[in-house]
Design a protein around this motif. Structure first.
Motif, PDB file in Angstrom:
ATOM      1  N   MET A   1       0.822  -1.216   0.000  1.00 31.15           N
ATOM      2  CA  MET A   1       0.000   0.000   0.000  1.00 31.15           C
ATOM      3  C   MET A   1       0.853   1.263   0.000  1.00 31.15           C
ATOM      4  SD  MET A   1      -3.171  -1.134   0.071  1.00 31.15           S
ATOM      5  CE  MET A   1      -2.616  -2.460  -1.001  1.00 31.15           C
ATOM      6  N   PHE A   2       2.138   1.153  -0.377  1.00 28.83           N
ATOM      7  CA  PHE A   2       3.049   2.289  -0.251  1.00 28.83           C
ATOM      8  C   PHE A   2       2.623   3.477  -1.102  1.00 28.83           C
ATOM      9  CE2 PHE A   2       4.536   0.190  -4.049  1.00 28.83           C
ATOM     10  CZ  PHE A   2       4.995   1.220  -4.862  1.00 28.83           C
ATOM     11  N   TYR A   3       1.882   3.235  -2.161  1.00 28.46           N
ATOM     12  CA  TYR A   3       1.501   4.324  -3.074  1.00 28.46           C
ATOM     13  C   TYR A   3       0.204   5.010  -2.656  1.00 28.46           C
ATOM     14  CZ  TYR A   3      -1.736   0.820  -4.890  1.00 28.46           C
ATOM     15  OH  TYR A   3      -2.717  -0.125  -5.010  1.00 28.46           O
ATOM     16  N   LYS A   4      -0.467   4.518  -1.639  1.00 32.72           N
ATOM     17  CA  LYS A   4      -1.757   5.069  -1.240  1.00 32.72           C
ATOM     18  C   LYS A   4      -1.615   6.097  -0.136  1.00 32.72           C
ATOM     19  CE  LYS A   4      -4.899   1.350  -2.596  1.00 32.72           C
ATOM     20  NZ  LYS A   4      -6.055   0.534  -2.176  1.00 32.72           N
ATOM     21  N   PHE A   5      -2.634   6.958  -0.048  1.00 28.56           N
ATOM     22  CA  PHE A   5      -2.687   7.904   1.048  1.00 28.56           C
ATOM     23  C   PHE A   5      -2.950   7.154   2.357  1.00 28.56           C
ATOM     24  CE2 PHE A   5      -4.426  10.896  -2.377  1.00 28.56           C
ATOM     25  CZ  PHE A   5      -3.159  11.374  -2.659  1.00 28.56           C
ATOM     26  N   GLN A   6      -2.689   7.833   3.458  1.00 29.86           N
ATOM     27  CA  GLN A   6      -2.910   7.226   4.759  1.00 29.86           C
ATOM     28  C   GLN A   6      -4.340   7.487   5.235  1.00 29.86           C
ATOM     29  OE1 GLN A   6       0.619   7.406   7.594  1.00 29.86           O
ATOM     30  NE2 GLN A   6       0.921   9.285   6.430  1.00 29.86           N
ATOM     31  N   PRO A   7      -4.992   6.490   5.830  1.00 28.75           N
ATOM     32  CA  PRO A   7      -6.339   6.713   6.407  1.00 28.75           C
ATOM     33  C   PRO A   7      -6.225   7.395   7.777  1.00 28.75           C
ATOM     34  CG  PRO A   7      -5.699   4.432   6.699  1.00 28.75           C
ATOM     35  CD  PRO A   7      -4.582   5.077   5.919  1.00 28.75           C
ATOM     36  N   LEU A   8      -5.932   8.688   7.757  1.00 30.84           N
ATOM     37  CA  LEU A   8      -5.632   9.395   9.003  1.00 30.84           C
ATOM     38  C   LEU A   8      -6.820   9.416   9.964  1.00 30.84           C
ATOM     39  CD1 LEU A   8      -3.550  12.405   7.640  1.00 30.84           C
ATOM     40  CD2 LEU A   8      -2.715  10.350   8.781  1.00 30.84           C
ATOM     41  N   ASP A   9      -8.043   9.504   9.421  1.00 33.27           N
ATOM     42  CA  ASP A   9      -9.216   9.509  10.311  1.00 33.27           C
ATOM     43  C   ASP A   9      -9.332   8.195  11.069  1.00 33.27           C
ATOM     44  OD1 ASP A   9      -9.866  12.049   9.485  1.00 33.27           O
ATOM     45  OD2 ASP A   9     -11.203  11.369   7.892  1.00 33.27           O
ATOM     46  N   LEU A  10      -9.063   7.096  10.400  1.00 33.30           N
ATOM     47  CA  LEU A  10      -9.118   5.792  11.064  1.00 33.30           C
ATOM     48  C   LEU A  10      -7.953   5.635  12.033  1.00 33.30           C
ATOM     49  CD1 LEU A  10     -10.694   3.180  11.256  1.00 33.30           C
ATOM     50  CD2 LEU A  10      -9.307   2.251   9.395  1.00 33.30           C
ATOM     51  N   VAL A  11      -6.790   6.157  11.685  1.00 33.16           N
ATOM     52  CA  VAL A  11      -5.649   6.123  12.605  1.00 33.16           C
ATOM     53  C   VAL A  11      -5.970   6.921  13.867  1.00 33.16           C
ATOM     54  CG1 VAL A  11      -3.236   6.790  12.905  1.00 33.16           C
ATOM     55  CG2 VAL A  11      -3.988   5.823  10.746  1.00 33.16           C
ATOM     56  N   ARG A  12      -6.575   8.079  13.680  1.00 33.76           N
ATOM     57  CA  ARG A  12      -6.951   8.895  14.840  1.00 33.76           C
ATOM     58  C   ARG A  12      -8.014   8.191  15.682  1.00 33.76           C
ATOM     59  NH1 ARG A  12     -12.107  12.287  15.357  1.00 33.76           N
ATOM     60  NH2 ARG A  12     -11.705  13.440  17.285  1.00 33.76           N
ATOM     61  N   LYS A  13      -8.964   7.547  15.022  1.00 31.90           N
ATOM     62  CA  LYS A  13     -10.017   6.849  15.756  1.00 31.90           C
ATOM     63  C   LYS A  13      -9.459   5.702  16.586  1.00 31.90           C
ATOM     64  CE  LYS A  13     -14.100   3.953  14.924  1.00 31.90           C
ATOM     65  NZ  LYS A  13     -14.936   3.294  13.889  1.00 31.90           N
TER      66      LYS A  13
ATOM     67  N   PHE B   1      -5.911   5.058  17.349  1.00 28.18           N
ATOM     68  CA  PHE B   1      -4.734   5.318  18.179  1.00 28.18           C
ATOM     69  C   PHE B   1      -4.778   6.652  18.914  1.00 28.18           C
ATOM     70  CE2 PHE B   1      -2.912   2.371  14.970  1.00 28.18           C
ATOM     71  CZ  PHE B   1      -2.478   1.384  15.842  1.00 28.18           C
ATOM     72  N   GLY B   2      -5.667   7.550  18.549  1.00 24.90           N
ATOM     73  CA  GLY B   2      -5.712   8.845  19.192  1.00 24.90           C
ATOM     74  C   GLY B   2      -5.021   9.922  18.375  1.00 24.90           C
ATOM     75  N   GLU B   3      -5.224  11.170  18.810  1.00 22.15           N
ATOM     76  CA  GLU B   3      -4.759  12.304  18.021  1.00 22.15           C
ATOM     77  C   GLU B   3      -3.242  12.434  17.989  1.00 22.15           C
ATOM     78  OE1 GLU B   3      -8.978  13.052  18.905  1.00 22.15           O
ATOM     79  OE2 GLU B   3      -7.266  12.367  20.074  1.00 22.15           O
ATOM     80  N   LYS B   4      -2.571  12.133  19.065  1.00 17.77           N
ATOM     81  CA  LYS B   4      -1.129  12.345  19.120  1.00 17.77           C
ATOM     82  C   LYS B   4      -0.394  11.494  18.093  1.00 17.77           C
ATOM     83  CE  LYS B   4       2.656  12.810  22.425  1.00 17.77           C
ATOM     84  NZ  LYS B   4       3.058  12.706  23.863  1.00 17.77           N
ATOM     85  N   ILE B   5      -0.737  10.231  18.011  1.00 17.46           N
ATOM     86  CA  ILE B   5      -0.107   9.344  17.036  1.00 17.46           C
ATOM     87  C   ILE B   5      -0.569   9.702  15.625  1.00 17.46           C
ATOM     88  CG2 ILE B   5       0.008   6.948  16.257  1.00 17.46           C
ATOM     89  CD1 ILE B   5      -0.048   6.104  19.172  1.00 17.46           C
ATOM     90  N   ALA B   6      -1.826  10.098  15.478  1.00 17.21           N
ATOM     91  CA  ALA B   6      -2.326  10.479  14.152  1.00 17.21           C
ATOM     92  C   ALA B   6      -1.605  11.719  13.637  1.00 17.21           C
ATOM     93  CB  ALA B   6      -3.830  10.735  14.222  1.00 17.21           C
ATOM     94  N   PHE B   7      -1.271  12.660  14.521  1.00 18.96           N
ATOM     95  CA  PHE B   7      -0.536  13.848  14.093  1.00 18.96           C
ATOM     96  C   PHE B   7       0.879  13.472  13.633  1.00 18.96           C
ATOM     97  CE2 PHE B   7      -3.462  16.925  16.253  1.00 18.96           C
ATOM     98  CZ  PHE B   7      -3.638  17.732  15.146  1.00 18.96           C
ATOM     99  N   TYR B   8       1.484  12.478  14.270  1.00 15.23           N
ATOM    100  CA  TYR B   8       2.817  12.056  13.821  1.00 15.23           C
ATOM    101  C   TYR B   8       2.760  11.526  12.397  1.00 15.23           C
ATOM    102  CZ  TYR B   8       6.607   8.787  12.976  1.00 15.23           C
ATOM    103  OH  TYR B   8       7.633   8.087  12.385  1.00 15.23           O
ATOM    104  N   PHE B   9       1.797  10.643  12.121  1.00 12.95           N
ATOM    105  CA  PHE B   9       1.711  10.075  10.783  1.00 12.95           C
ATOM    106  C   PHE B   9       1.262  11.124   9.763  1.00 12.95           C
ATOM    107  CE2 PHE B   9       1.635   6.053  13.150  1.00 12.95           C
ATOM    108  CZ  PHE B   9       2.536   5.331  12.399  1.00 12.95           C
ATOM    109  N   ALA B  10       0.430  12.063  10.189  1.00 13.15           N
ATOM    110  CA  ALA B  10       0.046  13.141   9.277  1.00 13.15           C
ATOM    111  C   ALA B  10       1.254  13.998   8.924  1.00 13.15           C
ATOM    112  CB  ALA B  10      -1.047  14.000   9.924  1.00 13.15           C
TER     113      ALA B  10
END
Length: 1022
Positions: free
Chosen positions: A341-353, A355-364
């Motif tokens: 999946m290296f070519y795809k965007f990250q599902p940041l909303d699902l990551v935030r849901k 793992f929480g906002e702090k980890i989601a901000f890192y990946f964003a």
């Protein structure tokens, strides 16, 4: 006897629930605990905990296994009559899906506490859950006990019992499970009921979506068409996850029990997400006191003292397996964590849901950084290709490669080295042009502006996420004091009390022993000492001195190691000069440079790990008050040490090598016989490029990828082998399918985001600080980050325990570090172009010394003359005829007067002209680029205009809604008062009840309809 040491049969007698007589062994006994005072007295007189988990005797002869306890009363909410604590029969436990739910299969496990305990025998029955059943049960054979970590086992048990009792008093529901495959481990499963979630959500001011929905104004005209085209083109790049509707958005408001009508409570089980539930439970765990613990506050203190070994929320299930059982973890692993999946965007909303906002901000942030590396890489490739295309037209390298010039160079070392031809460095000169050409100046300016654009773009993306994730107005509350800080404050208080006692005794005033004991216990009994007593700078002075001395020593150690590598280079160069191998003689510089860089890389990798541990130790002895302070201090120390460690060898090559070597006949020596290194005739930029590329690529391949993949898998394998070996000690009779909390316990604990950020920040330094010498650095960083995102995603979803969901509104101190590196990059690149590359000398020659404003004759202009008869005695070459003829004049790279001038070997006017031009370029370049960066910063607003308008509109909609609600309440009150007045005046005697109730009912119906009209009003366009 139950798990908390209460004789429930004596207190309450045997009581069975209705209908239990028909269930055989599935019946469960319940009992009501006495009041809290009796519970506390039982803690003061602890008794051996007894229980039976699974035995073949009749149910009425079993030990009491369930505690029925009344929770804290909560206004507006009806609590369950009982809070279940302890285990259930094995048959019912087998029906529990994957260990994600409590034994009844209905209540979700929100958090798990893990502790070690001593086993009484090898049959899986623990001392914590064993009960004496008279003649029906035999005494178990003793087993070698597990070694305690900090406290005796009984002390730990008492502390656990008190802490769990306090959790019960706070409204949480607990179940314990010691009959698992994990040998010597007990698990306490925690469930937060609805009334506790509502109460804590209100205390924590957690924003929840309301029923009020409004329509988001979309782009119109040409912008809308372009947006639709872009969305269709990027649709293959989007992960196959459920996306939020971009057309409509729910208004969010901090949860309030008084305003329940604002929220959609039709599905209470899913109203609070799993991350919110675990966050609420963790907040309760952090603030719950335990007076018998070593420290006073929270689960972190108990883990630090060994009472519990771990505390973590559960994953949603396994990340692979049955495709019909879908969960967020499996979806993240499928659409995000796989390398395919290296070519795809990250599902940041699902990551935030999940793992929480702090980890989601890192990946964003990592995703934005990686995306912006694409244009930087493309421009870098163009610069490199430009160098490749113009290498054959480069006049200086053509002059150096021309053997007809017959330029004889002075020896590179004393005695063993002989004279050599300048044409032997042809390959190095041509390769140097690939990175040292006029395009690199443009690229340095471009990368400085790129860094400013990156920071501004990230701020705008961050604001979009803040708005989308309902983080507007979020402010981080002060954390609870750390256990080490509380312990230090406690010891300070006790020390003061001891001094006062000694002073009273010296004055002849005796103090009653019970008063002294009460003071000590009051200090330990959950009192917030950190509010009354604080650590001053005097208390921390020894730690501050230790920190300063240790940091200076580590920096000095780094410099010493770099100096040692310099000694290695000088020694190896002298040894290879007398080597009989002609290949070694011809490639002395390349071999010495490559081996020295590899040594530097190995040292950097080792010291990185050492400095990380030292930075943590220094931060621990400094005793920061909160976890946030601890993290910031740790980041600062670790970054300082790792920055010095990674960049010191590069700084040496860029700015110091060859600057202090001296000249023939008057060289600078180290230890009287080791001559300082010199740069090649083409300059040190090529060597700087080699140094930078090997260190950067080595760190990325070995440290960032190999260590991150190999070490976690190795640890996981060790834990698996250990658990498997211990599981063999259990009988097959008691073996069960491992539950989710057992599987999660075997995963690696989450150690924070500091290592992830640190490696990316160091890489950002490689990309920006010395980009003038290595234009391909952004390309290699891009390739690394494409893998890094999926590697970190896989680590978070499959290798680590689920982290505690932490709210955050930015990336914290890392943003300030990035800005500092961006500013520093402008200065360093200015000096690299001026002093390391040949750009400025070429410009000076073209416009001051060249008769035709070309570079013809540039090489000869940069070389000075030396009479070989002026060598110091003992330093002349041992083989003066190595070239086949006698050498009288040799050349060396410098701007000095020839030996036949009136001031032989003095610095020439050309030197001062070049130096002035270099300093002028540094000043102009630095101020110009800084001005352009600030201009970009000023031109681009931090908050996008549409986001600012939407945030303002949301506030106005909420205000209007509450104003209408207040008006409705006032209208209801007026109607009620007027109707009451009419009834009083008319004084109707018939059917008083109906007449009294009908207006109220009618009014209430009217209010409900008004409120429903307000809440369910149509979407409003913004």
């Amino acid at each position: 006897m139950n798990r908390n040491g209460y004789n429930l049969q004596r207190l309450c007698g045997h009581r069975t629930r209705a209908g239990d007589t028909s269930r055989g062994e599935d019946k469960r006994n319940t009992a009501v605990l006495p009041e809290f005072q009796k519970k506390q007295r039982s803690f003061n007189q602890p008794r051996m905990l007894q229980n039976e988990m699974h035995c073949p005797i009749q149910i009425d002869k079993k030990g009491v296994d369930i505690i029925n306890i009344k929770g804290i009363e909560d206004i507006g909410y009806v609590q369950h009559e009982s809070t279940i604590l302890n285990t259930f029969p094995t048959e019912q436990d087998a029906k529990k899906p994957h260990g994600l739910f409590m034994q009844d299969g209905q209540r979700r496990v929100d958090y798990v506490l893990v502790y070690q305990y001593k086993k009484a025998n090898r049959k899986g029955v623990s001392t914590r859950h064993r009960g004496s059943m008279g003649s029906h049960q035999q005494e178990p054979e003793p087993e070698p006990p597990l070694q305690p970590s900090d406290f005796p086992e009984d002390d730990k048990r008492v502390r656990r019992d008190e802490f769990e009792l306090n959790l019960l008093e706070s409204g949480l529901e607990l179940e314990s499970d010691e009959e698992t495959k994990a040998y010597g481990l007990g698990f306490v499963k925690i469930h937060a009921p609805w009334h506790v979630l509502c109460r804590e959500a209100e205390f924590l001011k957690i924003k929840m979506p309301t029923k009020r929905v409004y329509e988001v104004k979309q782009k119109t005209g040409i912008l809308s068409k372009l947006s639709n085209i872009g969305h269709k083109m990027t649709s293959p790049l989007r992960p196959k996850v459920e996306e939020d509707d971009a057309t409509f958005k729910n208004l969010s408001y901090p949860f309030s029990r008084e305003r329940k009508h604002l929220f959609d409570l039709s599905d209470k089980d899913n109203f609070f997400s799993s991350t919110t539930r675990s966050t609420i439970v963790y907040e309760i765990l952090k603030r719950t006191t335990c007076s018998r613990a070593k420290y006073s506050m929270g689960i972190t203190s108990l883990i630090a003292s060994g009472v519990y070994t771990a505390a973590y929320p559960l994953h949603d299930g396994h990340y692979s397996g049955d495709p019909t059982e879908q969960n967020d973890r499996k979806l993240l692993y499928k659409e995000w964590a796989r390398y395919g999946m290296f070519y795809k965007f990250q599902p940041l909303d699902l990551v935030r849901k999940y793992f929480g906002e702090k980890i989601a901000f890192y990946f964003a942030w990592l995703g934005v950084y990686t995306q912006l590396l694409i244009p930087a890489s493309m421009v870098g490739i163009i610069v490199f290709l430009y160098g490749c295309a113009t290498v054959d037209q480069n006049i200086p390298s053509m002059e150096m490669c021309d053997e007809r010039n017959n330029i004889t160079m002075c020896p590179l070392c004393d005695k063993t080295c002989s004279y050599w031809k300048l044409s032997t460095t042809c390959a190095t000169a041509r390769a140097s042009h690939l990175f040292d050409n006029p395009a690199t100046v443009f690229y340095s300016i471009f990368m400085a502006l790129w860094a400013a654009m990156f920071m501004e773009h990230w701020k705008r993306c961050q604001m979009r996420l803040i708005y989308k994730w309902d983080l507007t107005g979020f402010e981080e509350d002060e954390d609870h004091p750390r256990p080490e800080y509380e312990a230090k404050v406690l010891s300070k208080v006790l020390k003061k009390e001891l001094q006062k006692k000694e002073e009273r005794l010296s004055e002849g005033v005796e103090e009653q022993p019970n008063k002294w004991k009460n003071r000590v216990w009051s200090a330990m009994a959950g009192v917030k000492l950190t509010e009354k007593e604080k650590l001053t700078w005097r208390d921390r002075t020894p730690a501050y001195i230790t920190n300063i001395v240790a940091v200076l020593f580590m920096i000095g150690l780094t410099f010493a190691i770099v100096f040692g590598v310099i000694m290695y280079r000088i020694s190896i160069a002298a040894v290879m000069a007398v080597s009989p191998d002609p290949y070694a003689k011809a490639n002395v510089r390349v071999i010495v440079t490559a081996t020295a860089v590899i040594i530097n890389l190995v040292v950097i990798l080792i010291l990185d790990e050492v400095y990380g541990s030292i930075a943590r130790w220094l931060t621990v002895i400094e005793i920061p008050k909160t976890d946030k302070n601890f993290e910031e201090k740790l980041i600062f120390k670790a970054f300082l040490l790792k920055f010095v460690n990674a960049y010191t060898p590069i700084f040496y090559v860029a700015f110091f090598k060859g600057r202090f070597a001296g000249r023939p006949g008057k060289y600078t020596y180290i230890f009287r016989h080791m001559r300082m290194e010199e740069c090649a005739p083409g300059g040190c930029l090529m060597e700087l490029c080699i140094q930078l590329s090997i260190i950067m690529l080595g760190k990325q391949l070995i440290q960032n990828n190999l260590f991150e993949i190999g070490i976690p898998k190795l640890k996981k394998l060790i834990r698996y082998i250990k658990a498997k070996r211990e599981a063999k000690l259990e009988t097959d009779k008691n073996s069960k399918i491992p539950r989710q909390y057992e599987i999660d316990y075997n995963l690696e604990p989450f150690a924070g985001l500091t290592p992830e950020y640190m490696e990316m920040i160091i890489q950002f330094g490689f990309v920006t600080l010395f980009v003038a010498s290595f234009p391909l650095a952004p390309l290699f960083a891009l390739l690394n980050n494409v893998i890094e995102i999926r590697l970190d995603a896989k680590k978070f979803t499959s290798e680590l325990r689920r982290p505690d969901a932490t709210k955050a509104k930015d990336i914290g101190i890392w943003y300030d570090i990035l800005r500092g590196i961006g500013k520093l990059a402008v200065i360093i690149n200015a000096f690299v172009i001026s002093f390391t590359s040949g750009f400025i000398p070429r410009l000076v020659f073209m416009y001051l010394y060249s008769p035709d404003n070309t570079l013809h004759g540039f090489t000869n202009n940069t070389l000075s003359y030396f009479n070989v008869s002026h060598f110091e005695p003992g330093s002349e070459p041992l083989e003066p005829m190595a070239l086949g003829y006698k050498v009288e004049i040799c050349r060396y790279k410098d701007y000095r007067e020839p030996p036949w001038s009136s001031q032989p070997y003095d610095l020439s006017k050309a030197f001062w002209s070049v130096l002035a031009a270099r300093l002028a370029f540094v000043i102009i370049f630095q101020n110009l680029v800084m001005f352009m960066s600030d201009f970009v910063d000023w031109m681009i607003p931090d908050i996008p205009k549409e986001i600012s308008e939407r945030m303002s509109k949301e506030k106005s909609l909420l205000v209007d809604h509450f104003l209408k609600e207040e008006q409705t309440k006032l209208h209801i009150v007026e109607v009620l008062s007027s109707q009451e007045k009419e009834r009083t005046e008319e004084n109707i005697d018939e059917n008083p009840k109906e007449n009294d109730e009908e207006p109220v009912a009618n009014c209430t119906d009217g209010a409900d309809s008004s409120r429903s009209q307000l809440i369910n009003s149509g979407p409003e366009v913004i």
